[in-house]
Design an enzyme around this catalytic site. Sequence first.
Site, PDB file in Angstrom:
ATOM      1  N   ASP A  27       0.867  -1.173   0.000  1.00  0.00           N
ATOM      2  CA  ASP A  27       0.000   0.000   0.000  1.00  0.00           C
ATOM      3  C   ASP A  27       0.912   1.235   0.000  1.00  0.00           C
ATOM      4  OD1 ASP A  27      -2.355   1.646   0.535  1.00  0.00           O
ATOM      5  OD2 ASP A  27      -1.514   1.826   2.552  1.00  0.00           O
ATOM      6  N   ASP A  29      -0.026   5.066   0.853  1.00  0.00           N
ATOM      7  CA  ASP A  29      -0.150   6.084   1.903  1.00  0.00           C
ATOM      8  C   ASP A  29      -0.312   5.449   3.276  1.00  0.00           C
ATOM      9  OD1 ASP A  29      -0.069   8.052  -0.107  1.00  0.00           O
ATOM     10  OD2 ASP A  29      -2.210   7.765  -0.483  1.00  0.00           O
TER      11      ASP A  29
END
Length: 544
Positions: A27, A29
Site C-alpha cells: 500500500d 499512503d
Amino acid sequence: MYAGAGRAGSGPVEGARPVLYDAVLLDRDGTLIEDVPYNGDPEKVRPVPGARAALDRLRAAGLRLAVVTNQSGLARGYFSEEQMRAVHARVEELLGRFDAWLVCPHDDADGCDCRKPAPGLVHAAARELGTSASRCVVVGDIGRDVAAALAAGAAGVLVPTPVTRPEEIAAAGWLASDLPAAVDEILRRQQAVHPVSGAAGERVGTALVVRSDSAGDVLVTGPAIRAVAAGAQRVVLLCGPRGRAAADLLPGIDEIIEHPLPWIDPTPAPVDPDAMRSLTARLAAVGADQAVVFTSFHQSALPLALLLRMAGIGRIAAISDDYPGSLLDVRHRVPVGVPEPERALSLAAAAGHRLPVDDEPVLRLRPGALPPRPAHLGDPGYVVLHPGSAASSRACPLELAARIAGSLTAAGHRVLVTGGPEERDVTARVAAAGGTDLGGRTDLPGLAAIVADASAVVVGNTGPAHLAAAAGVPVVSLFAPTVPFGQWGPYRVPTVRLGDAGAPCRDTRAASCPVPGHPCVSGVDPAEVVDAVRVLAVSGGGGR
Ligand SMILES: [Zn+2]
C-alpha cells in the site's frame, strides 16, 4: 484501474524461484510514505522510517515489488493523473524502483472491483508481475489492505498506524510493528521453508510422517507431506481415526497406519500399555530411515518421539519448545502466528525436505481421490453452506445459518447445505429457509467432490474450510477467534473473514463457546455473506 510503469514481462527468476512468495505488494499512503490526504505534490512525499533499506532487502532476496493503492482523489478531482505520476516518480526517487504500480482511481460509490477491500488490484498486480495472487504478500496499514489481500488469496500483513482501527488490528492474522519488521518476517518465513544448507542430503528411503488429530489438521499438513515425499522413496503416514478420511485424500502418501494417540485428543482416553506396545512394534516394522512428527502448536511431539526411539527409528524431527533431550535429532522451533501449513513446511525443511519448485505451497487433494458428484445437484457454481463443526464454539448458530441460506437464495444463489450425520436436524432446518439439504448424505470424499464444484463455501473454522482450500474454492469464513486466524484461516485461497475477531472467546481454544449467545459469529449480518460471495467472484482470470 491504472496499471502504471509498464515494466511487465520479466517473469519470476527460474531456478531461484522462492517457495512461498514471488512478490510483495505494498500500500502507498501510511505504509510506504506518510499519509498526506489527497496528495498531488511530490514535495510532500515522506517515506516511513527504514523504508528504503527494508525494500532493498526484499529486492536483494529476489522478490518483485508493486504498489497497490486506492487514489479516490482522482475520481473526486482533487489532483490530476499527471500530479499523481509526479508523486510516484518522487516515491521511486526516494525508495527505489517498483516493478509495477496499480492504482484504483474510483471511490466507494463507483462499486468497482479494484478499490480495496475488493481484490482486483491484487490480482492485477500479480498478473503484471507474472505470478498469481497466492504467491504474493500484501503489506498495508488498514483493514482494507488486508481484506483485499485475503479476498485475492494472498497473504496480508497489517502494519498499524494511529489511524488503524482496533477491530482491524484484532482481525489481522499477521501483524507487524513497522515496515522493516514486516519485511524481516516475510524474509524469515520465506527462508524457513528452505532446507538449511547441509540438511538437504540424498533422498531418504522410507520416511514416516505423523499427523494425529482431525481432518482439518491432516489437510493443512498436506504441503509438508508432499515436501517429504519429494525427498523420500516411500512415505508412510501415521494418523488418528479422526484424520483417516482426510489422509486418504492427500497426495504423496504410500501407506497409512491408523492408530489413536490418546494424549493428543481433547477428551483423552487412558493410555493402554498393550496398545502402545503393539503400535511400537508396528512402527518398527515400517523400517523408516527418518520420522517427521507434525503437531499443532499446543501439542507435544515428545511422547510419540519416545515410542519412535523404542521402535528404533534413527532420525526424528519435530517442533518442540519443551527440552527434548535425546528424543529428537532435529528440534525445530517456530514463532507463534505462522500459518499451520507453513509451520509444517518449515519442519519438513528443517528435516531436509522442500517442495519441488513446480509444486505450489497450497493445500491439495490427490487427483482421482474424489468420487463423481451426484448429477442431481446440477451444474457447478452453487454456494455450499456448512453450518456445523465438531467443536460447537466454531459452529454457525442454526438461526443465523437459516437467515444466511434465505439471503443467498434471495440473491439468486443455489445453496447446498452440508453436514455430518449427527447434524441432519440442523441442516434440514437451515435448508428449509432456502437450499438443498445434504446433511448426513456424504462421507468426506463425497463432501470434497461437492465442495470442489462450488463457487464459494460458507463455513466456520472447521475441517470443511480446509477442504475448500484444498480444492481451491473461495471461503466465506465465519471465524470464531478461539484459535488465531493467522494460523488457522483458510490457506492461500480467496477468503473473506466475517465475525467479531475481538470477542471474549478469543484465543481460549474453547470447544464449546464460553460466552452466552456465541457473539463472535452470531452478530454476522447475512447481507455481509451475500456481499462476500460477490467479492470472491472477482477473479484474477484463471485458477491454479
Ligand atoms: Zn477501482
